[in-house]
Design an enzyme around this catalytic site. Structure first.
Site, PDB file in Angstrom:
ATOM      1  CG  ASN A  32      -4.273  16.499  -0.678  1.00 38.45           C
ATOM      2  OD1 ASN A  32      -3.884  15.700   0.164  1.00 38.45           O
ATOM      3  ND2 ASN A  32      -5.523  16.740  -0.916  1.00 38.45           N
ATOM      4  CE  LYS A  53       4.870   7.242  -2.024  1.00 42.29           C
ATOM      5  NZ  LYS A  53       4.297   7.738  -0.753  1.00 42.29           N
ATOM      6  CE  LYS A  57      -3.828   2.254   0.196  1.00 44.99           C
ATOM      7  NZ  LYS A  57      -3.323   2.982  -1.003  1.00 44.99           N
ATOM      8  CB  THR A  68      -2.020  13.742   4.173  1.00 49.13           C
ATOM      9  OG1 THR A  68      -2.481  12.669   3.361  1.00 49.13           O
ATOM     10  CG2 THR A  68      -0.561  13.545   4.514  1.00 49.13           C
ATOM     11  CD  GLN A  75       3.443   4.759   2.099  1.00 48.54           C
ATOM     12  OE1 GLN A  75       4.091   5.546   1.425  1.00 48.54           O
ATOM     13  NE2 GLN A  75       2.333   5.106   2.724  1.00 48.54           N
ATOM     14  CG  ASP A 132       3.600  10.806  -2.900  1.00 47.83           C
ATOM     15  OD1 ASP A 132       3.451  10.500  -1.721  1.00 47.83           O
ATOM     16  OD2 ASP A 132       4.588  11.461  -3.291  1.00 47.83           O
ATOM     17  CB  SER A 139      -5.428   4.960   1.832  1.00 46.62           C
ATOM     18  OG  SER A 139      -5.259   6.025   0.918  1.00 46.62           O
TER      19      SER A 139
HETATM   20  N1  GLU Z   1       1.286   9.060  -0.667  1.00 44.98           N
HETATM   21  C1  GLU Z   1       0.725   9.065   0.641  1.00 44.98           C
HETATM   22  C2  GLU Z   1       1.811   8.713   1.645  1.00 44.98           C
HETATM   23  O1  GLU Z   1       2.934   9.122   1.466  1.00 44.98           O
HETATM   24  C3  GLU Z   1      -0.548   8.242   0.751  1.00 44.98           C
HETATM   25  C4  GLU Z   1      -0.443   6.822   0.338  1.00 44.98           C
HETATM   26  C5  GLU Z   1      -1.758   6.065   0.298  1.00 44.98           C
HETATM   27  O2  GLU Z   1      -2.801   6.631   0.618  1.00 44.98           O
HETATM   28  O3  GLU Z   1      -1.704   4.879  -0.055  1.00 44.98           O
HETATM   29  O4  GLU Z   1       1.604   8.077   2.642  1.00 44.98           O
END
Ligand code: GLU
Length: 449
Positions: free
Chosen positions: A243, A129, A93, A212, A114, A169, A381
């Site tokens: 965002n 990612k 994820k 976020t 992540q 992202d 998410s």
């Molecule tokens: N890109 C965001 C992060 O850095 C969200 C990732 C997601 O929702 O899967 O965590």
């Protein structure tokens, strides 16, 4: 028996050797590894199982060609990536980033972070990612659509609601997710859990857009509370204007702080009366304009071009780096400290350099590292995935309440882990350890795989 320190150092040597040119990846790894030393002293079993060397090697990296045709009829080629880093506690994820700087080092650093971030959310999600060096800036909607359709035509072979669930992202927002979802559906049929950050009319979750930014502020609220403080009357610098920055600003204003500066890659705006959020949203979310246009509506605000001086040279009580990696260096940290900053919470991924973090810790500034402070996005998410599986939709308030609870838990768990491992108040150490322990236990239980 080797000590935790020797074990971690020997694995880091190997990682450096094998990824010599991946600067950002090595930076992210170094930060985590430094924190984990006492864990290996406490759990020698994880040394015997060589858990760290296994964890730092991605389960899989896919790199692929993305050909597309621009509005002039010229054929363009970009490179796409998906790094499926760890599935120890759930499906991979993590977001997709479209930015010219994207390369393997960047997607690996983001994927590695992540793993721990997702673990900290308490949700059953592994780490992944991806992205591309495609630059959406200046491209027409149709160009973005053609590119994302081509990108998804390859990516769809590797993802699925129970295997790997991408999201947005930098450079990937509602528009891009919409086009990607459409293309995935055309090729595989309707599976609404394959992407998150979807629009509300086709399976998206309320409060995902805000999550976020709001989450970073909820986390900072806990950091301030631990110092006996709150947001009332505090000034804040928020870098970025995407965002994360927009919704961090919204929540900060709601909770009584005043955001005096925001930025984009062209420069920053200082507005002593407080940033006009409606205007910022109009410029960035609707018009996709440069931030310099802000001063056309507010002549009392000042625009400073990037390179002339840094947004971190301003005086404020709080700092929220919400733009991109390594945007806040040692010098910036020293300036912020000299100007009296009391708390820094990272909305972007790895925005502070390792040396900048040291400066904050030495000065007694409360520091909220990205993998804890910005975990609210991916946490919601996971809530979107849960709603999709349950074929249901929760209210904004319900999701926001859950988000608040998750951010408080992340803070509490990170603070407790820091205390347990003799680093009280150090949320970098605490979040790395708390995130790691769950993944380590899962890996250990699943054998050498
Ligand atoms: N890109 C965001 C992060 O850095 C969200 C990732 C997601 O929702 O899967 O965590």
């Amino acid at each position: 028996m080797v000590s935790g320190k020797e074990y971690v150092a020997s694995v880091f040597e190997k990682v450096k050797e094998q990824n010599a040119h991946e600067e950002e990846f090595l930076q992210a790894v170094e930060e985590v590894f430094q924190s984990l030393v006492p864990v290996f002293d406490k759990y020698p079993k994880y040394v015997e199982e060589n858990l760290l060397e296994r964890l730092v090697e991605p389960e899989r990296i896919v790199s692929f060609r993305v050909p597309w045709v621009d509005d002039k009829g010229q054929v363009q080629v970009n490179r796409g990536y998906r790094v499926q880093f760890s599935s120890a506690i759930g499906p991979y994820k993590g977001g997709l980033r479209f930015h010219p700087s994207v390369n393997q080092s960047i997607v690996k650093f983001l994927g590695f972070e992540q793993i721990f971030k997702n673990s900290l959310t308490g949700q059953p999600i592994g780490g992944g990612k991806g992205g591309s060096n495609f630059d959406p800036k200046g491209k027409s909607d149709l160009e973005v659509m053609r590119f994302t359709q081509s990108f998804m035509t390859e990516l769809q072979k590797h993802i699925g609601p129970d295997t790997d669930v991408p999201a947005g992202d930098i450079g990937v927002g509602g528009r891009e997710i919409g086009y990607m979802f459409g293309q995935y559906k055309r090729l595989n049929g309707y599976e609404n859990g394959v992407l998150t950050g979807k629009g509300l009319t086709y399976g998206g979750s309320l409060a995902r857009t805000e999550a976020t930014g709001y989450g970073t502020v909820y986390f900072a609220e806990q950091m301030l509370k631990a110092r006996g403080e709150d947001f009332t009357g505090k000034t804040a610098i928020v870098s970025g204007s995407g965002n994360v920055a927009i919704y961090a600003t919204e929540k900060l204003h709601e909770l009584g702080a005043k955001v005096i500066a925001v930025s984009d890659s062209s420069g920053y705006i200082y507005h002593g009366d407080g940033i006009d959020l409606d205007l910022l949203k109009e410029l960035k979310e609707v018009k996709r304009a440069r931030i310099s246009e802000y001063v056309e509506t507010h002549p009392d605000a000042v625009f400073t071009r990037a390179g002339d001086s840094s947004i971190w040279s301003l005086k404020a009580d709080l700092a929220f780096p919400c733009a991109t990696q390594n945007e806040l260096n040692e010098e910036d940290a020293k300036t912020l400290v000299a100007n009296g900053v009391i708390a820094v919470a990272e909305g972007a991924n790895m925005p502070s350099t390792l040396k900048a973090i040291d400066v904050f810790h030495e000065a007694g500034v409360s520091f909220g590292p990205a993998k804890a402070a910005n975990a609210g996005g991916v946490a919601v998410s996971a809530l979107e995935m849960a709603q999709n599986s349950g074929r249901t939709a929760w209210s904004f308030e319900e999701v926001d309440e859950k988000l608040k609870g998750i951010m408080k838990d992340i803070y509490d768990n990170s603070a407790a882990a820091a205390k347990e491992f003799d680093a009280e108040g150090n949320l970098v150490v605490g979040s790395n350890i708390a995130g790691f322990l769950k993944v380590a236990e899962a890996m250990s239980a699943q054998g050498v795989v």
